[in-house]
Design an enzyme around this catalytic site. Structure first.
Site, PDB file in Angstrom:
ATOM      1  N   THR A   1      21.357 113.934   2.232  1.00 28.44           N
ATOM      2  CA  THR A   1      21.674 112.682   1.547  1.00 28.44           C
ATOM      3  C   THR A   1      21.202 112.752   0.099  1.00 28.44           C
ATOM      4  O   THR A   1      20.110 113.239  -0.167  1.00 28.44           O
ATOM      5  CB  THR A   1      20.932 111.511   2.231  1.00 28.44           C
TER       6      THR A   1
ATOM      7  N   ARG B   1      28.121 106.300  14.582  1.00 32.04           N
ATOM      8  CA  ARG B   1      26.705 106.480  14.285  1.00 32.04           C
ATOM      9  C   ARG B   1      26.402 106.104  12.833  1.00 32.04           C
ATOM     10  O   ARG B   1      27.125 106.446  11.921  1.00 32.04           O
ATOM     11  CB  ARG B   1      26.296 107.924  14.545  1.00 32.04           C
TER      12      ARG B   1
ATOM     13  N   GLY C   1      16.800 113.230   5.294  1.00 33.41           N
ATOM     14  CA  GLY C   1      16.364 113.959   6.480  1.00 33.41           C
ATOM     15  C   GLY C   1      16.997 113.429   7.749  1.00 33.41           C
ATOM     16  O   GLY C   1      18.129 112.940   7.739  1.00 33.41           O
ATOM     17  N   ASP C   2      16.264 113.523   8.843  1.00 31.42           N
ATOM     18  CA  ASP C   2      16.760 113.106  10.156  1.00 31.42           C
ATOM     19  C   ASP C   2      16.728 111.582  10.235  1.00 31.42           C
ATOM     20  O   ASP C   2      15.757 110.967  10.667  1.00 31.42           O
ATOM     21  CB  ASP C   2      15.882 113.726  11.247  1.00 31.42           C
TER      22      ASP C   2
END
Length: 339
Positions: A199, A227, A251-252
């Site tokens: 991102t 999602r 990140g996640d």
């Protein structure tokens, strides 16, 4: 309260901050052209909102690392969808879109949500219709590259994917999936890597200390359709408050959004923590629960000091980010060692 202040003082002494003077542009990852675009806006007298929008839009156009903009990260059905957020640190207004289809300029639509509605977040097909009504051009977000990524994934029995506790076995087969009944909950390894979570998160301060922050992404490759990760969530993907500072995360997102790391970092800076210390504390909060999560955060305070932190995980031992300020002729690539 005394313990909090002692913790802040200790972290601040251990993790020195990057120093600069306002104005300032800082963004995640080595997306140099995005930094240049945002800095040019500030140099020409544009607002911090203009700078963040133009900077993130540059990445959308260039399809930065395949994880921002059209033609990347196809979901389980092969479709690319976009998420974005923009926040005004002066007014605390924000606009965001998620699961956006057909529109390439996600950050622009996010700003339209902020400036032309009383809402904060629009999602899915309705967000796309809103964008079209606002004058954004509908275009196909699919490219030959994204189609090939999707076809190769199908050939590989849909690996990796993000299903669990379903049948057929998601570690071996494609769907459609159905829930297992009365089955033991199975924990699957997470499929995090540096090229699935890039991102762009951006922070811009002008010379008077006004701040804005924003994000843009095409999400997680092979995600379940619908999602939404952390990027369009205020306080998770980014947060800005001109009285304290701003932060942006990468990140996640499925894990990171549970902890609102950007909001936490800004509040720590408000309480006196240096940006690097605030970043590290936000990462540490997540690390306590998910020790191997993939993620990083950038932070900047109202005096123009900045910092970053990242969790040491497979594929991430050092995090790179861009900085542009009056001390540099061109954007400078910075790095921080993960812990």
């Amino acid at each position: 309260m005394l313990i909090l202040w002692l913790l802040i003082a200790t972290l601040t002494s251990l993790f020195p901050v990057g120093q600069t003077s306002l104005p300032l542009v800082i963004n995640t990852w080595p997306f140099r052209n995005a930094t240049t675009a945002a800095w040019s806006v500030l140099q020409s007298g544009g607002s911090v909102l203009d700078a963040v929008e133009k900077g993130c839009a540059r990445c959308e156009i260039e399809q930065c690392d395949g994880t921002v903009g059209y033609g990347g990260s196809p979901d389980e059905s092969g479709e690319t969808t976009l998420d974005a957020l923009i926040m005004n640190g002066d007014t605390m207004e924000a606009g965001a879109v998620a699961d956006l289809r057909r529109i390439k300029n996600a950050i622009g639509v996010a700003r339209a949500v902020m400036e032309h509605t009383d809402h904060t977040l629009l999602v899915g097909e309705s967000a796309s219709v809103f964008a079209e009504n606002m004058g954004f051009v509908a275009e196909d977000l699919t490219t030959n590259k994204s189609v090939n990524i999707f076809l190769e994934w199908l050939k590989g029995n849909c690996q990796p994917n993000y299903r669990k506790n379903v049948y057929p076995d998601p570690s071996k087969s494609c769907g459609p999936y159905r829930p297992k009944v009365a089955a033991a909950q199975m924990k699957r390894a997470r499929h995090a890597n540096a090229h699935a979570h890039d991102t762009i998160g951006m922070i811009a301060f002008d010379k008077d200390g006004h701040v804005a922050a924003g994000t843009s992404t095409n999400g997680l490759k092979h995600k379940v359709p619908g999602r939404v990760g952390d990027s369009p969530i205020i306080g998770a993907g980014a947060y800005a408050d001109s009285s304290a500072g701003a932060a942006a995360a990468t990140g996640d997102g499925d894990l990171m959004m549970r902890f609102l790391p950007s909001y936490l970092a800004v509040e720590l800076m408000r309480a006196g923590a240096a940006p690097s210390a605030a970043c590290k504390s936000a990462i540490s909060r997540i690390k306590r629960h998910y020790s191997e999560f993939f993620g990083a955060i950038i932070c900047a305070n109202t005096t123009g000091h900045y910092g970053a932190a990242c969790n040491k995980a497979p594929g991430l031992s050092q995090f790179h980010f861009m900085v542009s300020d009056y001390d540099s002729v061109t954007p400078v690539l910075k790095s921080v060692d993960c812990f």
